[in-house]
Design a protein around this motif. Structure first.
Motif, PDB file in Angstrom:
ATOM      1  N   GLU A  33       0.823  -1.202   0.000  1.00  0.00           N
ATOM      2  CA  GLU A  33       0.000   0.000   0.000  1.00  0.00           C
ATOM      3  C   GLU A  33       0.861   1.256   0.000  1.00  0.00           C
ATOM      4  O   GLU A  33       0.595   2.215  -0.735  1.00  0.00           O
ATOM      5  CB  GLU A  33      -0.928  -0.004   1.220  1.00  0.00           C
ATOM      6  CG  GLU A  33      -2.049  -1.013   1.143  1.00  0.00           C
ATOM      7  CD  GLU A  33      -2.838  -1.120   2.438  1.00  0.00           C
ATOM      8  OE1 GLU A  33      -3.731  -1.969   2.515  1.00  0.00           O
ATOM      9  OE2 GLU A  33      -2.543  -0.345   3.377  1.00  0.00           O
ATOM     10  N   ASP A  37       1.225   3.478  -3.365  1.00  0.00           N
ATOM     11  CA  ASP A  37       0.225   4.509  -3.103  1.00  0.00           C
ATOM     12  C   ASP A  37      -1.175   3.956  -3.360  1.00  0.00           C
ATOM     13  O   ASP A  37      -1.993   4.546  -4.073  1.00  0.00           O
ATOM     14  CB  ASP A  37       0.481   5.739  -3.981  1.00  0.00           C
ATOM     15  CG  ASP A  37      -0.370   6.934  -3.565  1.00  0.00           C
ATOM     16  OD1 ASP A  37      -0.798   6.975  -2.396  1.00  0.00           O
ATOM     17  OD2 ASP A  37      -0.613   7.814  -4.407  1.00  0.00           O
ATOM     18  N   SER A  39      -4.658   1.664  -1.622  1.00  0.00           N
ATOM     19  CA  SER A  39      -5.392   1.337  -0.409  1.00  0.00           C
ATOM     20  C   SER A  39      -5.748  -0.141  -0.415  1.00  0.00           C
ATOM     21  O   SER A  39      -5.604  -0.837  -1.438  1.00  0.00           O
ATOM     22  CB  SER A  39      -6.675   2.165  -0.323  1.00  0.00           C
ATOM     23  OG  SER A  39      -7.575   1.765  -1.351  1.00  0.00           O
ATOM     24  N   ARG A  40      -6.223  -0.618   0.711  1.00  0.00           N
ATOM     25  CA  ARG A  40      -6.677  -2.005   0.777  1.00  0.00           C
ATOM     26  C   ARG A  40      -7.798  -2.241  -0.229  1.00  0.00           C
ATOM     27  O   ARG A  40      -7.866  -3.292  -0.880  1.00  0.00           O
ATOM     28  CB  ARG A  40      -7.175  -2.317   2.189  1.00  0.00           C
ATOM     29  CG  ARG A  40      -7.465  -3.781   2.432  1.00  0.00           C
ATOM     30  CD  ARG A  40      -7.989  -4.033   3.837  1.00  0.00           C
ATOM     31  NE  ARG A  40      -7.286  -3.294   4.863  1.00  0.00           N
ATOM     32  CZ  ARG A  40      -7.474  -3.472   6.159  1.00  0.00           C
ATOM     33  NH1 ARG A  40      -8.349  -4.382   6.576  1.00  0.00           N
ATOM     34  NH2 ARG A  40      -6.803  -2.773   7.047  1.00  0.00           N
ATOM     35  N   ASP A  42      -8.203  -0.702  -3.079  1.00  0.00           N
ATOM     36  CA  ASP A  42      -7.605  -0.768  -4.418  1.00  0.00           C
ATOM     37  C   ASP A  42      -7.119  -2.178  -4.734  1.00  0.00           C
ATOM     38  O   ASP A  42      -7.307  -2.678  -5.855  1.00  0.00           O
ATOM     39  CB  ASP A  42      -6.415   0.191  -4.527  1.00  0.00           C
ATOM     40  CG  ASP A  42      -6.837   1.647  -4.480  1.00  0.00           C
ATOM     41  OD1 ASP A  42      -7.972   1.950  -4.877  1.00  0.00           O
ATOM     42  OD2 ASP A  42      -6.021   2.473  -4.026  1.00  0.00           O
TER      43      ASP A  42
END
Length: 287
Positions: A33, A37, A39-40, A42
């Motif tokens: 992450e 860049d 997120s979980r 994503d």
């Protein structure tokens, strides 16, 4: 070769597993992450998103550092604790969920708009005092630490959380110079590892966290011998104290605080059902 999020996560997990890291799944995700860049969400909803060569190189570097047993919190420079995100480095203990027992206790014993004075002895990153003040806007706090480097971290965290108006952070030796009966609540997570046990700790702790914050003397109880009478001295009548302990130290620490004049001294367990926090009160004024 181009990597996407899911392949990068899978590869990082495998490398950490092969390297004997205890929590490879979570560690790999956190490192990915930060490197990509992402997120979980994503990773779950856009797993085939490609990483740039720079992101891939960053992730590789992070994984190499983790394989050398550097804590994820030090690699990323941050750690979540209670409901806040804190900056951390090798000058402070990495905040742990066990310590949240103190935060939970204080918040349960106070109300949202209650005004009170809070003292945190050995403030470190500021995890305890800042987590409490973030939810108690009328409260004021003083954090003391003997380490200037630790205080620099705490000051950064106070600024990041917009709590500068509620907290003062000072260099000092425990309660030295503090007036009697000046605080409604006193908290502390002091060093409590016996000196000869430090070398047996996991490398993440032994090699990367400050000895000053770990070493509790020959039996791990030296700080409590100082703190018990001093905490009772600076507490207001009826005030609350809470100190973190090693899970085998409950009876000894309870005895020290009881001998110092603490009332209703008892031990709270952590989420792993281990003794974790000794708490009690100071005798209230006669009415």
């Amino acid at each position: 070769m181009t990597q996407n999020l899911v392949k990068a996560w899978t590869a990082a997990k495998q490398r950490l597993t092969d390297g004997g890291i205890d929590s490879p799944v979570i560690d790999a995700r956190l490192l990915l992450e930060a490197a990509a860049d992402a997120s979980r969400i994503d990773i779950v909803t856009d797993p085939y998103r490609e990483l740039t060569p720079e992101q891939t190189a960053t992730l590789d570097g992070y994984v190499e550092r983790r394989l050398r047993r550097e804590p994820v919190s030090h690699i990323l420079g941050r750690k979540g604790f209670w409901k806040v995100m804190l900056s951390v480095n090798n000058q402070v203990l990495t905040p742990r969920p066990d310590t949240e027992v103190i935060v939970d206790l204080v918040l349960k014993r106070t109300t949202e708009h209650q005004a009170f004075n809070l003292l945190d002895l050995g403030v470190g990153s500021g995890a305890i005092i800042l987590s409490i003040l973030a939810e108690r806007p009328a409260a004021k706090g003083l954090g003391i630490d003997i380490s200037s480097e630790a205080l620099a971290v705490a000051r950064e965290n106070a600024a990041n959380l917009d709590l500068n108006n509620q907290v003062a952070l000072l260099r000092g030796d425990w309660t030295g110079g503090l007036a009697d009966e000046n605080f409604d609540i006193v908290v502390s997570n002091p060093p409590y590892i016996a000196t000869d046990e430090i070398e047996t700790l996991e490398p993440e702790v032994r090699d990367h966290e400050p000895r000053l914050a770990l070493d509790g003397g020959a039996d791990g109880l030296d700080p409590y011998r100082i703190l018990a009478p001093e905490i009772l001295r600076v507490l207001k009548p009826g005030g609350l104290f809470a100190v973190e302990i090693g899970h085998t130290q409950s009876k000894d620490v309870e005895a020290l605080f009881t001998a110092a004049g603490g009332l209703d001294v008892w031990t709270i367990k952590d989420l792993s059902d281990r003794d974790r926090v000794v708490t009690g009160t100071k005798k209230p004024l006669e009415t």
